[in-house]
Each structure stands twice: as structure tokens, then as C-alpha cells.
Design an enzyme around this catalytic site. Sequence first.
Site, mmCIF file in Angstrom:
data_model
loop_
_atom_site.group_PDB
_atom_site.id
_atom_site.type_symbol
_atom_site.label_atom_id
_atom_site.label_comp_id
_atom_site.label_asym_id
_atom_site.label_seq_id
_atom_site.Cartn_x
_atom_site.Cartn_y
_atom_site.Cartn_z
ATOM 1 C CB SER A 678 18.325 68.911 94.892
ATOM 2 O OG SER A 678 18.874 67.654 94.576
ATOM 3 C CG ASP A 769 12.484 64.405 91.806
ATOM 4 O OD1 ASP A 769 13.386 63.900 91.111
ATOM 5 O OD2 ASP A 769 12.706 65.142 92.780
ATOM 6 C CG HIS A 801 15.419 66.869 91.023
ATOM 7 N ND1 HIS A 801 15.013 66.439 92.266
ATOM 8 C CD2 HIS A 801 16.658 67.422 91.195
ATOM 9 C CE1 HIS A 801 15.957 66.710 93.155
ATOM 10 N NE2 HIS A 801 16.954 67.308 92.536
#
Length: 825
Positions: A678, A769, A801
Site C-alpha cells: 500500500s 482491490d 487490498h
Amino acid sequence: MTKLQVLHSTTTTFTLQLHSCFNTSFSSLSILPKNKFPRCPRPLSLSSSTKFSVSSAMESAGTNSIKETPAGFDAAAEEEYESLSKLLIEFSDIPAIDKAWTFASQNGSQAMFSISQANLLANKRRNSILTSHILKESNNSISFHWAPFPIEVTGVSVMVPSPSGSKLLIVRNSENDSPTHFEIWGPSVVKKDIPIPHSKHGSVYSDGWFEGISWNSDETLIAYVAEEPDQPKPTFTDLGYKKGGSKDKDCGIWKGQGDWEEDWGETYVGKRQPALFVISVNSGEVCAVEGVGRSLSVGQVVWAPSTEDQHQYLVFVGWPSDARKLGIKYCYNRPCALYAVKAPSFESEATQTRNAAEDMPIVNLTRSISSAFFPRFSPDGKFLIFLSAKSSVDSGAHSATDSLHRIDWPTAGKLGPSFEVVDVVPVVMCPEDGAFPGLYCSNILSGPWLSDGHTVVLSSVWGSAERLLSVNVLSGNVSVISPNSSNFSWNVLALDGDNIIAVCSSPVDIPQIKYGYPVGKTAGDAQWDWLDVSSPTTKCSEKAMSLSASQEFNIMKIPVKDVSENLTKGASKPFEAIYVSSKSRKGDTLNPLIVILHGGPHSVSVTSFSKSLAFLSSLGYSLLIVNYRGSLGFGEEALQSLPGKVGSQDVNDVLTAIDHVVNMGLADPSKIAVLGGSHGGFLTTHLIGQAPDKFAAAAARNPVCNVALMIGTTDIPDWCYFEAYGSEGKSRFTESPSVEHLAQFHSKSPISHISKVKTPTLILLGAQDLRVPVSNGLQYARALKEKGVETKVIVFPSDVHGIDRPQSDFESFLNIGVWFKKYCK
């Protein structure tokens, strides 16, 4: 972008050439298993080379099978994968302790632990219950007597014991069109099994955020949160539109889609309108709570104390849902308030109709503050405490320093138009060295109170560790009750009277159950002693134990480089990094170093055990886990110094941390890899562009590579504005970004440095995601390939995610281990 994140640790793959275009208990509980093993889709793996090895027709003559070597593999690669996968399984098998409950009994108490473990074949978590009798001897000694085996629990969404501990609610959410089931268990049998059809409501929320299930004091009613029934859809036949619709399943009709409605984003696909319901334990009747309306999405419901006027109130958290729903997972900057509403009375229909008008209004209890959640009533019912993320809501940061507040609850039960919100623990802006940095809580126990009735026990991040705190909600006094000398991370599981059941761990120590008890004074002011509890959950393979025992860790203070006058005091203080290394060193040879970067950016890596990172360190790597400025746990000034400076301040902090360990003689500058997910992937891809000669290899999980591309597809476009523009981002936010905005986003993005990258890079993506859609990583991978950079991409078709489904998690870290070994050894 987790509030409290340690990188998570996920199938034979097919490898295709990367072109410019491609598709991407109760101890007596008996809960029958539903052994349904789904067919698991294989991930699509894309690398810069293609090899298919199939045995020749002559070699396979006379056999029914053809030996295949996965694309991109040779015999040596297969040996490597086989060897590392066996080691990874040693760590993947270690169970996690998720929850605990305690129940009073003769000569002590009973404890019930919820345990989970990866089930790779089924590609899901295997959940079980393990029970123990806590025996308290006359000489004040305490011992745990464990059941011989855990009991597997399948098909269970939520388990909630009643206040007395005499009943247990088990909720089984429906599969397909079957009803949701509420089971009420006694000590040995199911007392009631109540099916609730979809016409009443959808799935019960069990996510830990909207989730709220609460028994009333006499255990006759249960309040809970579930998805409201689907809105009616237009009905069609072969003759066209059918007026009035139809509820019947008629083969001669079909349902249209109707108007599209926003959901709550990442991990909440199809979750649009969480609503309040109450079920009668005796009759099985279910009532929707009137008066809330669709302008609020609700969660975290609790029963208010019984009052003299016989009205029972529910207190819940409400999030405005009549406008744009932005993603809420890991995002504490969504405005919310505490509300009170009268509970359904389950009286006769005539009486309910008569009282409907007066029962409709709801009361906003926290008008003076922009955020309020995790409501908890004191044992005597005189006050209500709650956490607030007002720093997040007011600034725009997706997570920030929490505060704790109190409301005095009217004993007569008459709710006025407004309530005074008392600050108990305020936001800490800049803590003194070693002092309390503020609250950073991911949850509060449903029963957090010690016997004095005004002290709560909770877990909170403190720098790079998680500690146990006691908070006096009348005086605001905060005390550390986990050992001060420990750099381990601690998490409270349950209270056993005035004693505490907790779990502690470190990067090199698997989770261990601890039992704490107060010494002298009252529990709220006492010193605490801690006992090690020997339990089956601490058992793992000898190999995993031995490898972990050969490692050590410490928390480093990293001075900020080039401190300017424009920095606040809090932003000028040293940040921290967790350094994990082997206890032994072979001559002058240094192990390769992996730099680990958390997401967020307003998250934190703490000193708790991570199976994934333990696997990587067991391969012979040192780990540098960096909590750059902007991380949780260090005060609000340090956190708020990062927005508007992403891609520069955070990148420089990581480079400073690397230089720090190199200068200390702890790392070989020629053998450094970097790994992040991320925002950690954002940093990873920034670093290999801004410092192209620094890293031998890189791996990024669902990385943010191009904010200008992300802004139009993510469930949190406001994040893009806030992190790119800082304090101005909240006012600049729009769904239609200008050319100027897009240029700013591009300038902050790793893809703006793509021309300088030469580091071999592994990219791991979840196709589902919604936070950082797969197009972000694929665009970056294509650009790397175009530049001739060694690149490998694995796409997991069903992952979101976190890439945390067991098979995906396993293959993800297996490939990271192989990739780093190829380029760093």
C-alpha cells in the site's frame, strides 16, 4: 491502510510474458463442520520471460500424465520453491489467539479462547475454541487447566456470551438465499435456533467496525446490526415491465438492477445500509428499530442502563450515509456520532402503533465533537465513555491520535436535547521523551472495567510497541500496566475480575498468554505482576522455535536528518525502527538486509510477532522495520508533519534509517532489499526510483504508483488530496480534479521517477482491490518492462487490498523469499 499494521503474510502459478496489453465453547459445543472446499482460482503470474517445459511424446508414451514445469522455472528454481515452501509452512501453521472470554465458576473461573489457523487447502482460516479452568489456590497461586483438545467451529460468523455467562449467542450468516440463523446455546444444548429470512434483513455485521451485538441486562433481548433488506428491483416479463413487481420466484419473470447505490468500499462490497434490529430471545420475533432512517449507517450498538420510566434505550454509532460513501475500512476520518433511540417494546400491535410517534425521534449525544465510537457504559450506569478520532476527521488524516471522552448518563432516563462531553484523555501533540504519546487504540473490550467502576484497561500503541494501559475515567490518569522494561507488544484479551488475560509477543517470540494481577492498593492504582501461562497455543514446530530463538531485536532511535526551522518540535524528534538480526555473526560477513515499510502512511509497525517476517528473517536476512515520521504512536505533531510531503519526507526518513544501520556496521550497502504494501509499496517504488543504486531487489504489494491514476478509481479519493496537498487537501477535494491537481498527484507519485529505476522488482496485486485498484500496479509494471527492468507480477484474482487469503498470503511471501534470495544472496 491499517490502523495497526504489521505486514501480513498468500497456488501454483502460470507465468505469461508481460506484454503491453493483457487481461488481467463451551467445551461441550458440538458444531457440525461443513467441509466444503471451494475450487480456488489460480493467480495469474506475469514475468518478463516465458518458459513452458512439457515432456516429449516419446517420454510420456504409455502414461496418462504429462510432467509440467511451471513457466519461468527450471529444475533449480523448483528446488528453491520446494525448500522455501516447506520452511514457510512451519511458520504458517502457528495459530493466532484472536479473542477470549471469562466466566465465573467455583474455585476460580473458566476461560474460552478463540483460535485461528491458516487452512491452505480450503483457502480459509480454520477457527476453533479452546477452554481452560483458571484455578485460584488459597496461597494465591494461579494455574490454568486446559481442555485436551480445541473444538473446531465452522460456519460461525459471531459468538457473543450473555452478561451472566449462562447463554451463548451464535450467529450463522446465510449462504446464498438461505436464512441467517441465531442459535441460543445453554451449557450443553441449543435452546433455540431462530431462522431469519432475507425479507427481514441481510447478513449480520461481523466486521469489527459496524459490528455490534448486545444482550440486554435480563438477557431477553439482543440488539444487533445487519444489512437492511434489499430495495425492490424492477420486474420484467417477456411482455415487458410488470407493474407492481413480484415477490414470487416465477420462472416467467426476471429482476432488473434498478438504481445503483454506493457501498462502503474496500472489503464492504454490497454493504450499503447497516441498520438496527432487536430480536426477542423468548419468541424469536425480530423488529427493525424505528426512527433511525436511511440517512445514517449504524454500528456498535449497546443497551443503555434500565431506567425508572421502563423505557429501554439503545446507544449506537451513526455515520452519515445520505451523501457520497467514501471507503471506511481503516479510515477513521469519517464523521460519526453517538445516538440514542428507544428500543422496540415487543408489546401488542395496538400499543406499538400508539407509541410509534413518540418512539421515532433519536437523540444525538455528541453534537459538540466530530467523531465518537466504541461506546461503553460504566458498571453502575452513571456515565458513558467513548473514543474519538476527531483529529482524523478535523484534519483529514485517515488515522491519527485518538482521544477518550465521558458523558454523564441521566439516572432518571430522561434524555435532554444536549449532553456535555467531558475530555478524559486529550490528544497529545508532542510528548516529552519517554512520556505518554497519546491514545492509539484499535478496539476496547466490551467489558473493560476494573472493580472500582471507573478504571478501564485497554491496549494502545506507544512508539514502536503496543502497551497495556489503565485509565481512570474520572481523573484522566493514565498508567502503564504491562512491564515497563519490555519492548514486546501486549494486547488485552479479557478481564477475569480484577485480573487481566493478555497476549504478548515480539518479532522473535511467538504469542504467549500472560495473566496479570494487581499487587497492593486498589486495582486501579496497583502495581501489576505477570505470570507466564503455558498453553497449547504457544506450541509450534521445533524448527520454527529454533529459528526464532536464534534471532534478536531492538528498537532504534533514528535522528531526523536536516532539521529545518519550519518543523514543529514533535516532527524534529527522532523516529524509530525495529531492527531484527541473528544473535550470531559469521566473521566479517553481514547478512543481507530487508527494509520493511508499513502502509497508511498513518499506521505503524509494532514489535509483535509476524509469521511472514519471521519466515524472511529465518532465511538469513536482517530486517529494518521503519516507522517513519507520520506513523502512529509518536504524538500528533510528528504524524501531521507528513501530509503534503509524501514521496519526500518519508522517503528521506527511510534512507536515513538505512544509512544509520550501515554506518553502525550492521548492514552491507550492496545487499539491501526493500518490501512494502500500500503506502509502503508507494515508498518502495519511490525508493528504487529516487535511489536507483541503493537496492539489490524490491517487492511491492498493491502499491500506490500513480496517484493521478488512482484518484478516479479508488474508494478513498480524499486520501489522494490530503496526502498530496496536506492541510489544504480537505478543502481542495473534488470528484473532478483539475489539470493542476493531476499534475500535483503525478509529481508526488513513484511513476514520475520511473526512468531511473533499475532494481529487479516483484509486484503482487489483488484483482479485487478497491483501495489501490490493480490498474495502478499493472501500469507501473508495464512501464518497468518497457524500460527493460527485470520485473515479475503476480495477480491474485479473488484478493482485496490485504492479499490475506491463506493461499495468496502463502504464495506472496514464498515468492518474496525466492526473489530476494535470487538477487541478494
